[in-house]
Design a protein around this motif. Structure first.
Motif, PDB file in Angstrom:
ATOM      1  N   UNK A  63       1.145  -1.084   0.205  1.00  0.00           N
ATOM      2  CA  UNK A  63       0.630  -0.592  -0.433  1.00  0.00           C
ATOM      3  C   UNK A  63       1.408   1.117   0.092  1.00  0.00           C
ATOM      4  N   UNK A  96       2.945   3.803  -1.415  1.00  0.00           N
ATOM      5  CA  UNK A  96       3.489   4.636  -3.314  1.00  0.00           C
ATOM      6  C   UNK A  96       4.370   4.210  -3.710  1.00  0.00           C
ATOM      7  N   UNK A 117       5.445   7.153 -10.841  1.00  0.00           N
ATOM      8  CA  UNK A 117       5.205   6.402 -11.606  1.00  0.00           C
ATOM      9  C   UNK A 117       5.485   5.340 -12.346  1.00  0.00           C
ATOM     10  N   UNK A 157       5.141   1.774 -10.315  1.00  0.00           N
ATOM     11  CA  UNK A 157       3.574   1.360  -9.760  1.00  0.00           C
ATOM     12  C   UNK A 157       2.728   0.604 -11.641  1.00  0.00           C
TER      13      UNK A 157
END
Lengths: 189, 189
Positions: free
Chosen positions: B104, B106, B109, B112
């Motif tokens: 969970x 972050x 980009x 991810x």
DNA sequence: ACCTATGCCTATATGCTGTAGGAAGCAGTT
DNA sequence: AACTGCTTCCTACAGCATATAGGCATAGGT
């Protein structure tokens, strides 16, 4: 050696602002000391340590959140109350990300009970009065609302919605509509 | 000076186990070094630092979670698929709290996008095929499910349900029933 | 048997946590 | 104005985590 006139509350407020600005992870005794222009050791007269610093911010955030949520539901009922309550949580999380994150850390049993946590439960329960949810199902409904609202805010804050269209705002509206529907059609068995 | 034959994957696995055992907060380069009986500095040959350690565990957890979720929905549809998927997430979070917490955090980009994150979105979307949710509302439905399921697991894990009866298990069943209802009665406007 | 890449080391710099003990400001009293 | 005592803040230090630089020794290919 000019004094700052510090006390536990002032330190906690500075810590909360710092957490909002730099993130909860950056909330350290040293950083707070820098923010109030004092040596780290001096802060130990006001807070027991890093752990208590976070707990203090958590308690502050829970109070502020409960106040905001209380104002939001006042004078409203049904879906209007639900929307206002949820919106209050979401706004607070956006404006005070560090405080909001702190409000989600685990507190020890004693601290949790004298926190504003129960007020949140009560507020969620008060929203249910606008719906025909059976009394003995209120706990479940409160938990559903809490899970969905906090879950959405958390995923949104973690950037989980950043890589797909449309904006999270549209989903937020739809999620609240679906929660409203879930409450309206709650089984009466 | 016996060698341990370490590599990035092995370090990440050890880190994941350590996070499950001691909590994500205890996941440090030093702690992992102790676990594999090596000096902290030696680990920097395999991972860039504490940040990458956590990211590695996050990616591992997302993969494992996607695998488990995929197995759970295979051959099922409708409410059965929904329940199995949600149950897979909840079980994983209970059995691997550190890994789940890591999943969970972050991610940047790029990371991810090459993570198993999109697979999770796809799995949630596949569950929707058993319901009459309009195509252009799928995103919202996926987000509702994600928010409610992750939110519930998070609150449960944080102990938010510990101070009220009945057990969170009963609420979990009810929440899934309500989510199923929300999907079944999705507006077709 | 030797060479080399690599796996792990020691040493070091920096930063945060937390404790101990000391000095300086500020209050009230005389 | 000087004394007394509490509070606030200080320096100093010990412990541990992060991260880098550079060295040694071992495993595996030749």
């Amino acid at each position: 050696m000019p004094r700052q006139g510090l006390n536990a509350d002032a330190v906690t407020r500075v810590a909360a602002d710092l957490a909002d600005r730099e993130g909860l992870g950056a909330l350290t005794v040293s950083a707070v000391a820098r923010a109030v222009d004092v040596r780290p050791a001096s802060l130990y007269a006001h807070v027991a340590g890093a752990e208590e610093l976070r707990a203090g911010v958590a308690l502050l955030a829970l109070e502020e959140l409960a106040d905001a949520a209380g104002d939001a539901v006042a004078g409203r009922s049904g879906s209007e109350a639900l929307t206002a309550l949820a919106e209050a949580y979401r706004s607070y999380a956006r404006e005070h990300p560090g405080r909001y994150a702190a409000s989600r850390v685990r507190l020890d049993r004693e601290t949790a009970l004298r926190s504003a946590g129960p007020r949140h439960t009560a507020l969620l329960a008060s929203v249910l009065r606008g719906y025909a949810v059976p009394e003995d199902e209120h706990v479940h409904a409160v938990r559903l609302l809490g899970a969905a609202i906090h879950g959405f805010i958390e995923l949104e804050g973690a950037g989980s919605f950043d890589h797909s269209r449309p904006s999270s705002r549209a989903s937020w509206v739809r999620v609240l509509e679906r929660l409203d529907a879930a409450l309206r059609t709650w089984p009466t068995d």
